[in-house]
Design a protein around this motif. Structure first.
Motif, PDB file in Angstrom:
ATOM      1  N   ARG A 282       0.815  -1.210   0.000  1.00  0.00           N
ATOM      2  CA  ARG A 282       0.000   0.000   0.000  1.00  0.00           C
ATOM      3  C   ARG A 282       0.853   1.266   0.000  1.00  0.00           C
ATOM      4  O   ARG A 282       0.495   2.269  -0.635  1.00  0.00           O
ATOM      5  N   PHE A 283       1.973   1.226   0.704  1.00  0.00           N
ATOM      6  CA  PHE A 283       2.866   2.389   0.728  1.00  0.00           C
ATOM      7  C   PHE A 283       3.423   2.672  -0.661  1.00  0.00           C
ATOM      8  O   PHE A 283       3.452   3.832  -1.116  1.00  0.00           O
ATOM      9  N   ASN A 284       3.867   1.640  -1.353  1.00  0.00           N
ATOM     10  CA  ASN A 284       4.401   1.825  -2.703  1.00  0.00           C
ATOM     11  C   ASN A 284       3.332   2.360  -3.660  1.00  0.00           C
ATOM     12  O   ASN A 284       3.624   3.179  -4.539  1.00  0.00           O
ATOM     13  N   GLU A 285       2.093   1.888  -3.474  1.00  0.00           N
ATOM     14  CA  GLU A 285       1.000   2.412  -4.302  1.00  0.00           C
ATOM     15  C   GLU A 285       0.731   3.877  -3.965  1.00  0.00           C
ATOM     16  O   GLU A 285       0.438   4.688  -4.866  1.00  0.00           O
ATOM     17  N   ALA A 286       0.828   4.223  -2.695  1.00  0.00           N
ATOM     18  CA  ALA A 286       0.633   5.626  -2.297  1.00  0.00           C
ATOM     19  C   ALA A 286       1.706   6.518  -2.912  1.00  0.00           C
ATOM     20  O   ALA A 286       1.417   7.636  -3.363  1.00  0.00           O
ATOM     21  N   ILE A 287       2.945   6.032  -2.954  1.00  0.00           N
ATOM     22  CA  ILE A 287       4.037   6.784  -3.583  1.00  0.00           C
ATOM     23  C   ILE A 287       3.715   7.044  -5.060  1.00  0.00           C
ATOM     24  O   ILE A 287       3.871   8.169  -5.563  1.00  0.00           O
TER      25      ILE A 287
ATOM     26  N   ILE B  99       0.751   7.080  -6.522  1.00  0.00           N
ATOM     27  CA  ILE B  99      -0.393   7.973  -6.672  1.00  0.00           C
ATOM     28  C   ILE B  99       0.008   9.422  -6.407  1.00  0.00           C
ATOM     29  O   ILE B  99      -0.402  10.350  -7.124  1.00  0.00           O
ATOM     30  N   ILE B 100       0.809   9.638  -5.365  1.00  0.00           N
ATOM     31  CA  ILE B 100       1.231  11.004  -5.035  1.00  0.00           C
ATOM     32  C   ILE B 100       2.052  11.612  -6.168  1.00  0.00           C
ATOM     33  O   ILE B 100       1.905  12.790  -6.513  1.00  0.00           O
ATOM     34  N   LYS B 101       2.919  10.814  -6.790  1.00  0.00           N
ATOM     35  CA  LYS B 101       3.735  11.318  -7.900  1.00  0.00           C
ATOM     36  C   LYS B 101       2.873  11.681  -9.106  1.00  0.00           C
ATOM     37  O   LYS B 101       3.112  12.687  -9.783  1.00  0.00           O
ATOM     38  N   ASN B 102       1.840  10.860  -9.355  1.00  0.00           N
ATOM     39  CA  ASN B 102       0.993  11.102 -10.527  1.00  0.00           C
ATOM     40  C   ASN B 102      -0.127  12.103 -10.256  1.00  0.00           C
ATOM     41  O   ASN B 102      -0.601  12.771 -11.185  1.00  0.00           O
ATOM     42  N   ASN B 103      -0.544  12.189  -8.972  1.00  0.00           N
ATOM     43  CA  ASN B 103      -1.666  13.074  -8.616  1.00  0.00           C
ATOM     44  C   ASN B 103      -1.330  13.835  -7.338  1.00  0.00           C
ATOM     45  O   ASN B 103      -1.882  13.539  -6.265  1.00  0.00           O
ATOM     46  N   PRO B 104      -0.426  14.791  -7.406  1.00  0.00           N
ATOM     47  CA  PRO B 104       0.003  15.500  -6.188  1.00  0.00           C
ATOM     48  C   PRO B 104      -1.099  16.312  -5.540  1.00  0.00           C
ATOM     49  O   PRO B 104      -0.954  16.745  -4.396  1.00  0.00           O
ATOM     50  N   GLU B 105      -2.215  16.524  -6.247  1.00  0.00           N
ATOM     51  CA  GLU B 105      -3.314  17.306  -5.669  1.00  0.00           C
ATOM     52  C   GLU B 105      -4.190  16.484  -4.726  1.00  0.00           C
ATOM     53  O   GLU B 105      -5.020  17.038  -4.006  1.00  0.00           O
ATOM     54  N   TYR B 106      -4.001  15.169  -4.686  1.00  0.00           N
ATOM     55  CA  TYR B 106      -4.819  14.321  -3.819  1.00  0.00           C
ATOM     56  C   TYR B 106      -4.477  14.591  -2.349  1.00  0.00           C
ATOM     57  O   TYR B 106      -3.309  14.780  -1.996  1.00  0.00           O
ATOM     58  N   ASN B 107      -5.527  14.561  -1.495  1.00  0.00           N
ATOM     59  CA  ASN B 107      -5.285  14.697  -0.052  1.00  0.00           C
ATOM     60  C   ASN B 107      -5.137  13.321   0.588  1.00  0.00           C
ATOM     61  O   ASN B 107      -5.288  12.290  -0.077  1.00  0.00           O
ATOM     62  N   ASN B 108      -4.860  13.306   1.892  1.00  0.00           N
ATOM     63  CA  ASN B 108      -4.597  12.036   2.587  1.00  0.00           C
ATOM     64  C   ASN B 108      -5.792  11.094   2.560  1.00  0.00           C
ATOM     65  O   ASN B 108      -5.632   9.873   2.440  1.00  0.00           O
TER      66      ASN B 108
ATOM     67  N   SER C 275       5.510  13.508   6.639  1.00  0.00           N
ATOM     68  CA  SER C 275       4.097  13.239   6.404  1.00  0.00           C
ATOM     69  C   SER C 275       3.871  13.127   4.900  1.00  0.00           C
ATOM     70  O   SER C 275       4.733  13.537   4.101  1.00  0.00           O
ATOM     71  N   PRO C 276       2.730  12.589   4.445  1.00  0.00           N
ATOM     72  CA  PRO C 276       2.482  12.497   3.000  1.00  0.00           C
ATOM     73  C   PRO C 276       2.576  13.852   2.293  1.00  0.00           C
ATOM     74  O   PRO C 276       3.151  13.943   1.200  1.00  0.00           O
ATOM     75  N   SER C 277       2.025  14.902   2.893  1.00  0.00           N
ATOM     76  CA  SER C 277       2.084  16.225   2.268  1.00  0.00           C
ATOM     77  C   SER C 277       3.514  16.753   2.240  1.00  0.00           C
ATOM     78  O   SER C 277       3.935  17.361   1.243  1.00  0.00           O
ATOM     79  N   GLN C 278       4.263  16.534   3.323  1.00  0.00           N
ATOM     80  CA  GLN C 278       5.662  16.962   3.335  1.00  0.00           C
ATOM     81  C   GLN C 278       6.481  16.192   2.306  1.00  0.00           C
ATOM     82  O   GLN C 278       7.355  16.763   1.641  1.00  0.00           O
ATOM     83  N   TRP C 279       6.218  14.910   2.172  1.00  0.00           N
ATOM     84  CA  TRP C 279       6.936  14.104   1.189  1.00  0.00           C
ATOM     85  C   TRP C 279       6.617  14.573  -0.226  1.00  0.00           C
ATOM     86  O   TRP C 279       7.493  14.640  -1.083  1.00  0.00           O
ATOM     87  N   CYS C 280       5.341  14.931  -0.456  1.00  0.00           N
ATOM     88  CA  CYS C 280       4.927  15.439  -1.763  1.00  0.00           C
ATOM     89  C   CYS C 280       5.642  16.752  -2.086  1.00  0.00           C
ATOM     90  O   CYS C 280       6.121  16.965  -3.199  1.00  0.00           O
TER      91      CYS C 280
END
Length: 379
Positions: free
Chosen positions: A324-329, A331-340, A366-371
């Motif tokens: 799930r973490f790798n999938e989140a990575i 998604i964040i790269k492809n859709n940085p506008e997504y929230n948690n 955090s996810p937002s900081q990583w983004c």
């Protein structure tokens, strides 16, 4: 109006409100789980018994008749209340056989206390039972010690199994478990003071009441996270308990929990099935457990456990969290506008707090900081 009466009135009112809150909680939860419902009604009964106790104290003034009379009356009520609260917790944590044994031992403890009480009343002709009060108090303290030991042991055992077999957010359960233990620890420490000394009761009573309020609310909150598929206690646990504790000779039962290692061919089959399971996006189901995964793949739970140990060198929870973490990575790269919340749903995390903790653990951000960090690197 004395301070003691005011305290009793407040306790009576608040415990009655807690009983009503527990009774009405079923109207708020999304799903009903049988064990949770049983425990909820047990807690409701305990709060109602608490309220009746304080009402009788106000009406008949037992504490006002003397600390010894008040102590006898309190022991006769506090013991079953403590037993019911502990039973509601153990019912959530343990198998039916353990619950049954706990009920028998708790009933035996209260029977001993009741026998001492009756003997004291007959011997002295009143609630002033003299030295037998200390016998009742000793039995009460011993009962509390048993309640605490039972709950602590079962909670630790259940938490370990959840960590091995579930990949959901455990924080609601952890809060409930910690509050349960805190309630019992502080109650055990201060209960003799509450029973014997009226003066100290005015200081300790509000603290204990506050802890009970926190416990009830944490219990109700836990109910919001339980779905019909949640096996708080499942059939596999019942089987393992039979094998471990009952000296079973039935070979058919033992075959269901074998100890031999899997063959290389079987490991390859499981690996292929898991790869397809991931490709189909089945990890997005936030309620998946090692049992449901095994059923989906057509294998046994012990086979999956062996596979993760031998091939992945990890356990089910860590493996699924990594997926799930790798999938989140991605998604964040492809859709940085997504929230948690959106990312959590897309990846199968049971809550945004779970994905936040996993990112903190793996990246320190955090996810937002990583983004934001990724954006800066791309610039």
């Amino acid at each position: 109006m004395t301070q003691l009466f005011i305290l009793q009135l407040v306790c009576c009112t608040i415990t009655a409100m807690l009983a009503l809150h527990l009774a009405m909680a079923s109207l708020q939860v999304r799903w009903k789980q049988q064990r949770y419902e049983i425990s909820r009604w047990l807690l409701c009964g305990a709060m109602l018994l608490f309220s009746i106790h304080y009402f009788l104290q106000m009406t008949w003034g037992f504490r006002g008749q003397g600390a010894d009379v008040g102590a006898v009356f309190n022991i006769m009520f506090y013991t079953p209340v403590s037993f019911i609260i502990a039973l509601s917790i153990i019912n959530m944590e343990s198998t039916k056989n353990i619950v049954y044994r706990y009920c028998l031992r708790g009933a035996a403890a209260y029977t001993l206390i009741a026998i001492v009480f009756v003997c004291g009343v007959i011997q002295n002709g009143s609630l002033r039972i003299g030295s037998l009060l200390y016998v009742m108090l000793a039995l009460f303290v011993a009962s509390m010690a048993y309640f605490i030991y039972s709950i602590r042991y079962e909670i630790q055992k259940r938490k370990k199994k959840l960590l091995e077999e579930s990949a959901t957010d455990l924080m609601p359960y952890v809060r409930y478990a910690q509050t349960s233990l805190t309630l019992l620890y502080i109650s055990a420490a201060f209960m003799p003071i509450v029973i014997l000394f009226n003066t100290l009761l005015l200081y300790v009573g509000p603290l204990m009441l506050l802890i009970i309020v926190f416990f009830v609310h944490s219990f109700v909150s836990l109910g919001y996270y339980i779905s019909p598929d949640d096996n708080i206690i499942n059939e596999q646990d019942e089987l393992v308990e039979q094998i471990d504790n009952a000296d079973i000779k039935d070979e058919e039962l033992k075959v269901q929990a074998p100890q031999e290692l899997l063959s290389q061919e079987r490991l390859k089959q499981i690996e292929t099935a898991l790869r397809k399971w991931c490709e189909d996006g089945m990890y997005k189901d936030c309620n998946v457990t090692i049992y449901s995964l095994a059923a989906n793949l057509g294998c046994k739970k012990y086979e999956l456990t062996e596979y993760f140990n031998l091939s992945e060198h990890t356990n089910f929870r860590t493996w699924l969290s990594d997926i799930r973490f790798n999938e989140a990575i991605r998604i964040i790269k492809n859709n940085p506008e997504y929230n948690n919340d959106t990312i959590s749903i897309e990846c199968g995390f049971s809550s945004h707090t779970q994905i936040y903790r996993i990112f903190k653990q793996k990246t320190g951000l955090s996810p937002s900081q990583w983004c934001d960090h990724i954006r800066q690197q791309q610039l």
